[in-house]
Design an enzyme around this catalytic site. Sequence first.
Site, PDB file in Angstrom:
ATOM      1  N   GLY A  46      -3.103  39.661   8.741  1.00  0.00           N
ATOM      2  CA  GLY A  46      -2.161  38.573   8.466  1.00  0.00           C
ATOM      3  C   GLY A  46      -2.499  37.911   7.149  1.00  0.00           C
ATOM      4  CB  ILE A  58      -4.950  32.772   7.181  1.00  0.00           C
ATOM      5  CG1 ILE A  58      -3.853  31.767   6.795  1.00  0.00           C
ATOM      6  CG2 ILE A  58      -6.337  32.095   7.122  1.00  0.00           C
ATOM      7  CD1 ILE A  58      -3.733  30.551   7.715  1.00  0.00           C
ATOM      8  CG  ASP A  79      -2.935  42.266  12.398  1.00  0.00           C
ATOM      9  OD1 ASP A  79      -3.247  41.297  11.689  1.00  0.00           O
ATOM     10  OD2 ASP A  79      -1.780  42.422  12.863  1.00  0.00           O
ATOM     11  CG  LEU A 105      -7.828  33.989  11.904  1.00  0.00           C
ATOM     12  CD1 LEU A 105      -7.730  34.318  10.421  1.00  0.00           C
ATOM     13  CD2 LEU A 105      -7.958  32.495  12.051  1.00  0.00           C
ATOM     14  CB  THR A 154       1.278  36.455  21.472  1.00  0.00           C
ATOM     15  OG1 THR A 154       2.353  37.346  21.641  1.00  0.00           O
ATOM     16  CG2 THR A 154       0.335  36.976  20.419  1.00  0.00           C
ATOM     17  CB  ALA A 183      -6.857  30.030  14.101  1.00  0.00           C
ATOM     18  CE1 TYR A 221       1.761  28.882  17.024  1.00  0.00           C
ATOM     19  CE2 TYR A 221       2.401  27.005  15.660  1.00  0.00           C
ATOM     20  CZ  TYR A 221       1.622  28.130  15.867  1.00  0.00           C
ATOM     21  OH  TYR A 221       0.704  28.498  14.915  1.00  0.00           O
ATOM     22  CE  LYS A 263      -2.330  29.396  18.012  1.00  0.00           C
ATOM     23  NZ  LYS A 263      -3.550  30.236  18.018  1.00  0.00           N
TER      24      LYS A 263
END
Length: 324
Positions: free
Chosen positions: A10, A12, A31, A76, A95, A117, A149, A153
């Site tokens: 990705g 970052i 990934d 991440l 995910t 993250a 989201y 998180k």
Amino acid sequence: MHVLITGGAGFIGSHLAEAYLQRGDWVTVIDDLSTGSIRNINHLKSNERFAYVIDDVCHARVTAELVDMADVVFHLAAAVGVKLIVERPVHTITTNLEGTEVVLEQASKKSKKVIIASTSEVYGKSESFPFNEEQDLVIGATRRARWAYACSKAMDEFMALAYHRERNLPATVVRLFNTVGPRQTGRYGMVIPTFVDQALRNKPITVYGDGKQRRCFGHVFDTVKCLVALAEHPGAIGKVVNIGSQHEISILDLAKLVIKITDSRSEIKFVPYEEAYAEGFEDMMRRIPDTSRLKELVGFAPEISTAEIIQSVVDDRRHRSHLR
Ligand code: UDP
């Protein structure tokens, strides 16, 4: 040192991989290329200290093996970008929750250091500025997809802190604020690459709402410096730490700055939120991090200016697509 980066293809993650390789460390990336791209890591493939696995972190057996080899794990891999989140909420929730669960479980079995993250989105609609790690999170109604989201998180954060408390896992949670730089795509709605692409093509710059909403943009190089320093700091274990810049700018001023820097003939086009996203979309009018904890721990916070950030995205675009 051997570093495992989930989501390492990705935007970052690929910069983080590069930074560790430059230090002489070994890096493995996992990934699934859902939002990452092999192009982001192509230039690293020839490095003998670099390895990559194209797979989903939710595959516990694969992740277990990779965690086993690592001294430190950066997690991440996540569904990112407001556009993607609104369009694919099931994917976002599963995910973010499953991936983190697998990484934490495997890391805890081996007592490996983990950096999880998270995102400034978790502060939600809070109006207590600047956002401090200890303050309450203010999330909107569940029927509004955007908040999936933030909530997923926030659950990742709870899980990381729970593994730390209950199972002694050396975990740190980082809340990343708007991060920009080379290789970031506008495909998932991110504003600076979108504006720069529009400006370089002399197309209208799409400012959503009235453009008075404000953000602080940090350069990915600064973000990576903070990530590397935090991973080395024993004081960061068990903590939640903001990573972001405090240079604030309204989205309308950002559009004007992009036009100026690119010397573009683009005009500004105001687009109502209902047209840009789904109906009932809620935006945050302001988002600014309190960076005192970050500074206390590592001695610095992202400083690269918004103009320099825009310039670096312009240079990247011109270099890659020869638009001009
Ligand atoms: N935005 C905009 N035009 C675009 C893309 C985004 O005006 O083409 C706005 C968006 O509504 C938000 C800000 O720019 O207020 C930052 O959006 P981004 O998706 O980059 O990050 P966010 O802060 O929403 O996570």
